[in-house]
Design an enzyme around this catalytic site. Structure first.
Site, PDB file in Angstrom:
ATOM      1  NE  ARG A  41      -5.004  -8.713   7.404  1.00 12.84           N
ATOM      2  CZ  ARG A  41      -5.128  -9.987   7.300  1.00 12.84           C
ATOM      3  NH1 ARG A  41      -3.918 -10.779   7.722  1.00 12.84           N
ATOM      4  NH2 ARG A  41      -6.339 -10.576   7.354  1.00 12.84           N
ATOM      5  CB  ILE A  42     -10.388  -6.049  10.873  1.00 12.09           C
ATOM      6  CG1 ILE A  42     -10.083  -6.418   9.126  1.00 12.09           C
ATOM      7  CG2 ILE A  42     -11.492  -5.059  10.637  1.00 12.09           C
ATOM      8  CD1 ILE A  42     -11.340  -7.302   8.766  1.00 12.09           C
TER       9      ILE A  42
ATOM     10  CB  SER B 150      -1.747 -16.211  21.016  1.00  9.99           C
ATOM     11  OG  SER B 150      -2.322 -16.152  19.605  1.00  9.99           O
TER      12      SER B 150
ATOM     13  NE  ARG C 119     -17.990 -14.957   7.387  1.00  7.17           N
ATOM     14  CZ  ARG C 119     -17.471 -13.669   6.781  1.00  7.17           C
ATOM     15  NH1 ARG C 119     -17.537 -12.527   7.295  1.00  7.17           N
ATOM     16  NH2 ARG C 119     -16.796 -13.815   5.651  1.00  7.17           N
TER      17      ARG C 119
ATOM     18  CD  GLU D 121     -24.757 -12.781   6.895  1.00 11.77           C
ATOM     19  OE1 GLU D 121     -24.556 -12.393   7.981  1.00 11.77           O
ATOM     20  OE2 GLU D 121     -23.993 -12.695   5.849  1.00 11.77           O
TER      21      GLU D 121
ATOM     22  CG  HIS E  88     -22.127  -9.640   5.317  1.00 10.90           C
ATOM     23  ND1 HIS E  88     -21.835 -11.094   5.716  1.00 10.90           N
ATOM     24  CD2 HIS E  88     -20.861  -9.364   5.234  1.00 10.90           C
ATOM     25  CE1 HIS E  88     -20.620 -11.389   5.924  1.00 10.90           C
ATOM     26  NE2 HIS E  88     -20.030 -10.284   5.569  1.00 10.90           N
TER      27      HIS E  88
ATOM     28  N   GLY F 247     -19.932  -4.460   5.651  1.00 14.76           N
ATOM     29  CA  GLY F 247     -18.724  -4.107   6.006  1.00 14.76           C
ATOM     30  C   GLY F 247     -17.416  -3.544   5.243  1.00 14.76           C
TER      31      GLY F 247
HETATM   32  C1  8YV Z   1     -17.904 -10.191   2.808  1.00 16.97           C
HETATM   33  C2  8YV Z   1     -16.560 -10.350   4.512  1.00 16.97           C
HETATM   34  O1  8YV Z   1     -17.838 -11.492   3.221  1.00 16.97           O
HETATM   35  O2  8YV Z   1     -14.444 -10.516   3.470  1.00 16.97           O
HETATM   36  C3  8YV Z   1     -15.154 -10.828   4.231  1.00 16.97           C
HETATM   37  O3  8YV Z   1     -14.968 -12.102   4.933  1.00 16.97           O
HETATM   38  O4  8YV Z   1     -17.015 -10.691   5.493  1.00 16.97           O
HETATM   39  C4  8YV Z   1     -16.960  -9.358   3.699  1.00 16.97           C
HETATM   40  O5  8YV Z   1     -16.127  -8.614   3.074  1.00 16.97           O
HETATM   41  C5  8YV Z   1     -17.498 -10.255   1.381  1.00 16.97           C
HETATM   42  O6  8YV Z   1     -17.652  -8.947   0.862  1.00 16.97           O
HETATM   43  C6  8YV Z   1     -18.204 -11.171   0.592  1.00 16.97           C
HETATM   44  O7  8YV Z   1     -19.336 -11.477   0.972  1.00 16.97           O
END
Ligand code: 8YV
Length: 321
Positions: free
Chosen positions: A155-156, A177, A237, A266, A284, A286
């Protein structure tokens, strides 16, 4: 009343929602609990709303014998031993969907910052070094017309491809796939193998889950296949990239730059990153827009309510591999 533990701070509406159904022990002061303290808190919990930083393993599960559901406040769940949960009949849920657009926006931000040297430019200006304009000042890479290679196309990844179309980029992707032809056509994206993606992309972007199989899938060999004027962006990750190999490539300028939101080990990161100008670093974040984090916290809470209060199926079940 059933007991539910929320391990880290969430928004007030999430606590209100949970309190309408459960006896809630929450960590609204957001203290970083030591492992012992956390394990003590969960001893009589039937549900736990975890954060991506909580390690859910056998020790954790031993400490919570009444546990029925772990609702992770993240789409990724590499912090959870899903197999161990399943063996004990503990349901695991995550928060897919609500963060796609937000993370895709951030991926673009990191990419542009790395290609156009935004962090480096700001450090230059703030440190008083800007004395004049030069034609060759802070020359970067174009986004428009560049080839974007997405490793991972869920999706992302697809939300990123949609943006890339608007920026006039060519889109390649690599996954185990292929997606359907209609998705490929709509997003103007071509499936390629990993070497081709690495060799042809101006920006290689990682947006796939971390698992044993994806550990260090970008290492010295893969970095050496990338163009010297290319950029690596990791919003997935830590551990997917071999950080030491990346530092070497950035130091030796065998790639142009990197944009990183995640790191091996991290919140610690290799201090060598901090010495490099050609890397944009963020902690982190995002998915860190307020509406998205609110939606993530509520999505996790809804899974707890579905399973424990309404005896329904979880909304976002994570299945063991
Ligand atoms: C953060 C993410 O991990 O949703 C995930 O898998 O990587 C991020 O959204 C989340 O905000 C919690 O740490």
């Amino acid at each position: 009343m059933r007991k539910v533990v929320v391990t880290r701070e969430v928004f007030k509406e999430t606590i209100d929602f949970l309190e309408a159904h459960f006896d809630v022990l929450s960590n609204q002061e957001d203290r970083l609990l030591g492992r012992e303290e956390l394990l003590c808190r969960i001893s009589d919990a039937e549900g736990i709303q975890t954060a991506g930083s909580d390690q859910v393993d056998d020790e954790f599960l031993d400490a919570a014998p009444k546990l029925r559901i772990v609702a992770n406040t993240a789409v990724g769940y590499n912090n959870i031993d899903v197999q161990a949960c399943s063996q004990r009949g503990v349901i695991v849920t995550n928060t897919p969907g609500v963060l796609d657009e937000c993370v895709a926006d951030y991926a673009f931000g990191l990419m542009i910052a790395a290609c156009r040297r935004i962090g480096e430019s700001e450090r230059y200006l703030r440190s008083g070094q800007w004395k004049a304009m030069y034609l060759k000042q802070m020359l970067g890479l174009d986004i428009n017309g560049a080839t974007l290679g997405l490793v991972g196309f869920g999706r992302i990844g697809q939300a990123i491809a949609k943006r890339a179309n608007g920026f006039g980029m060519r889109v390649l992707y690599h996954t185990r796939s292929r997606v359907s032809e209609s998705v490929e056509r709509n997003l103007n994206a071509a499936h390629v193998n990993k070497p081709q993606l690495l060799q042809e992309s101006d920006v290689v972007m990682l947006i796939l889950p971390y698992a044993k199989e994806t550990h260090h899938i970008i290492g010295e060999q893969e970095l050496s296949q990338m163009k010297s004027k290319s950029v690596l962006v990791n919003i997935a990750r830590g551990g997917i990239v071999d950080d030491r190999a990346l530092i070497k490539a950035l130091k030796e300028k065998t790639i142009f730059a990197a944009g990183l939101d995640v790191y091996e080990g991290e919140p610690q990161l290799d201090p060598e990153f901090l010495k490099l100008e050609n890397v944009v670093l963020s902690p982190h974040i995002g998915s860190a827009s307020e509406p998205t984090r609110r939606a993530m916290a509520m999505a996790a809470a809804r899974n707890l309510v579905a399973v424990l209060a309404n005896s329904e199926k979880p909304i976002n079940l994570v299945r063991p591999n």
